[in-house]
Design a protein around this motif. Sequence first.
Motif, PDB file in Angstrom:
ATOM      1  N   GLY A  96       0.762  -1.244   0.000  1.00 46.90           N
ATOM      2  CA  GLY A  96       0.000   0.000   0.000  1.00 46.90           C
ATOM      3  C   GLY A  96       0.791   1.291   0.000  1.00 46.90           C
ATOM      4  O   GLY A  96       0.253   2.334   0.367  1.00 46.90           O
ATOM      5  N   VAL A  97       2.044   1.244  -0.404  1.00 49.03           N
ATOM      6  CA  VAL A  97       2.819   2.478  -0.514  1.00 49.03           C
ATOM      7  C   VAL A  97       3.391   2.601  -1.916  1.00 49.03           C
ATOM      8  O   VAL A  97       3.559   1.614  -2.630  1.00 49.03           O
ATOM      9  N   ARG A  98       3.658   3.810  -2.290  1.00 54.23           N
ATOM     10  CA  ARG A  98       4.428   4.119  -3.491  1.00 54.23           C
ATOM     11  C   ARG A  98       5.729   4.691  -2.974  1.00 54.23           C
ATOM     12  O   ARG A  98       5.734   5.536  -2.063  1.00 54.23           O
ATOM     13  N   ARG A  99       6.882   4.233  -3.494  1.00 52.64           N
ATOM     14  CA  ARG A  99       8.158   4.635  -2.910  1.00 52.64           C
ATOM     15  C   ARG A  99       9.295   4.563  -3.905  1.00 52.64           C
ATOM     16  O   ARG A  99       9.174   3.974  -4.983  1.00 52.64           O
ATOM     17  N   PHE A 100      10.404   5.162  -3.496  1.00 51.78           N
ATOM     18  CA  PHE A 100      11.672   4.982  -4.188  1.00 51.78           C
ATOM     19  C   PHE A 100      12.783   5.065  -3.153  1.00 51.78           C
ATOM     20  O   PHE A 100      12.598   5.592  -2.060  1.00 51.78           O
ATOM     21  N   PHE A 101      13.928   4.471  -3.477  1.00 57.37           N
ATOM     22  CA  PHE A 101      15.114   4.541  -2.632  1.00 57.37           C
ATOM     23  C   PHE A 101      16.105   5.498  -3.278  1.00 57.37           C
ATOM     24  O   PHE A 101      16.285   5.497  -4.494  1.00 57.37           O
ATOM     25  N   VAL A 102      16.741   6.292  -2.452  1.00 56.07           N
ATOM     26  CA  VAL A 102      17.736   7.246  -2.911  1.00 56.07           C
ATOM     27  C   VAL A 102      18.926   7.180  -1.959  1.00 56.07           C
ATOM     28  O   VAL A 102      18.765   6.856  -0.790  1.00 56.07           O
ATOM     29  N   LYS A 103      20.115   7.467  -2.474  1.00 55.81           N
ATOM     30  CA  LYS A 103      21.287   7.567  -1.602  1.00 55.81           C
ATOM     31  C   LYS A 103      21.439   9.016  -1.159  1.00 55.81           C
ATOM     32  O   LYS A 103      21.414   9.927  -1.976  1.00 55.81           O
ATOM     33  N   ASP A 104      21.577   9.209   0.151  1.00 52.48           N
ATOM     34  CA  ASP A 104      21.770  10.558   0.676  1.00 52.48           C
ATOM     35  C   ASP A 104      23.230  10.974   0.509  1.00 52.48           C
ATOM     36  O   ASP A 104      24.048  10.189   0.014  1.00 52.48           O
ATOM     37  N   PRO A 105      23.601  12.180   0.903  1.00 54.91           N
ATOM     38  CA  PRO A 105      24.983  12.633   0.713  1.00 54.91           C
ATOM     39  C   PRO A 105      26.016  11.822   1.487  1.00 54.91           C
ATOM     40  O   PRO A 105      27.208  11.898   1.203  1.00 54.91           O
ATOM     41  N   PHE A 106      25.571  11.021   2.428  1.00 55.82           N
ATOM     42  CA  PHE A 106      26.480  10.226   3.253  1.00 55.82           C
ATOM     43  C   PHE A 106      26.478   8.765   2.832  1.00 55.82           C
ATOM     44  O   PHE A 106      26.967   7.906   3.552  1.00 55.82           O
ATOM     45  N   ASN A 108      23.916   6.793   2.592  1.00 56.10           N
ATOM     46  CA  ASN A 108      22.868   6.010   3.243  1.00 56.10           C
ATOM     47  C   ASN A 108      21.694   5.829   2.286  1.00 56.10           C
ATOM     48  O   ASN A 108      21.339   6.747   1.556  1.00 56.10           O
ATOM     49  N   ILE A 109      21.074   4.661   2.346  1.00 57.36           N
ATOM     50  CA  ILE A 109      19.870   4.412   1.556  1.00 57.36           C
ATOM     51  C   ILE A 109      18.669   4.984   2.308  1.00 57.36           C
ATOM     52  O   ILE A 109      18.434   4.643   3.470  1.00 57.36           O
ATOM     53  N   ILE A 110      17.928   5.866   1.643  1.00 54.40           N
ATOM     54  CA  ILE A 110      16.751   6.501   2.226  1.00 54.40           C
ATOM     55  C   ILE A 110      15.525   6.079   1.421  1.00 54.40           C
ATOM     56  O   ILE A 110      15.516   6.160   0.194  1.00 54.40           O
ATOM     57  N   ASN A 111      14.493   5.618   2.123  1.00 43.06           N
ATOM     58  CA  ASN A 111      13.230   5.203   1.522  1.00 43.06           C
ATOM     59  C   ASN A 111      12.270   6.413   1.574  1.00 43.06           C
ATOM     60  O   ASN A 111      11.882   6.837   2.651  1.00 43.06           O
ATOM     61  N   ILE A 112      11.933   6.949   0.419  1.00 38.47           N
ATOM     62  CA  ILE A 112      10.972   8.045   0.334  1.00 38.47           C
ATOM     63  C   ILE A 112       9.641   7.417  -0.103  1.00 38.47           C
ATOM     64  O   ILE A 112       9.592   6.714  -1.112  1.00 38.47           O
ATOM     65  N   LEU A 113       8.575   7.699   0.651  1.00 36.05           N
ATOM     66  CA  LEU A 113       7.319   7.005   0.386  1.00 36.05           C
ATOM     67  C   LEU A 113       6.108   7.891   0.624  1.00 36.05           C
ATOM     68  O   LEU A 113       6.175   8.898   1.313  1.00 36.05           O
ATOM     69  N   SER A 114       5.005   7.459   0.043  1.00 33.91           N
ATOM     70  CA  SER A 114       3.691   8.005   0.375  1.00 33.91           C
ATOM     71  C   SER A 114       2.719   6.841   0.381  1.00 33.91           C
ATOM     72  O   SER A 114       2.868   5.885  -0.370  1.00 33.91           O
ATOM     73  N   HIS A 115       1.743   6.910   1.264  1.00 37.02           N
ATOM     74  CA  HIS A 115       0.722   5.876   1.330  1.00 37.02           C
ATOM     75  C   HIS A 115      -0.300   6.100   0.233  1.00 37.02           C
ATOM     76  O   HIS A 115      -0.664   7.240  -0.055  1.00 37.02           O
TER      77      HIS A 115
END
Length: 116
Positions: A96-106, A108-115
């Motif tokens: 039930g989410v729409r998301r993508f993973f991005v690498k931050d400046p450090f 790190n893998i960051i999961n950006i999502l919306s329900h």
Amino acid sequence: MRVKRIVANIETDNIELAATFYGDVLGLQNVMNHGWIATYASSEESGTQVSFASQGGDGLPVPYLSIEVDDLDQALTEITKHGFEIIYGPSHEPWGVRRFFVKDPFDNIINILSHE
């Protein structure tokens, strides 16, 4: 775009260990459990949550943070405009989410999502 929530994801091979400390001791409620990820949250309005995961879903690595936004497309536009590396998605997930993973400046893998 505005950030609605940030959720820390702690990688572990034994998700059940979270139940005693975060559930029983600290009084957080288990608000989601898919077997590979369990999320504990407060019933207070603070939105405090912590998740424990053996994977990031679909066999992906566990992201360092999950950040919920109100407009995923706008977030994707801003992130790509600034040259950050998208390493997964965007994708509609069966939970039930729409998301993508991005690498931050450090890196790190960051999961950006919306329900959805």
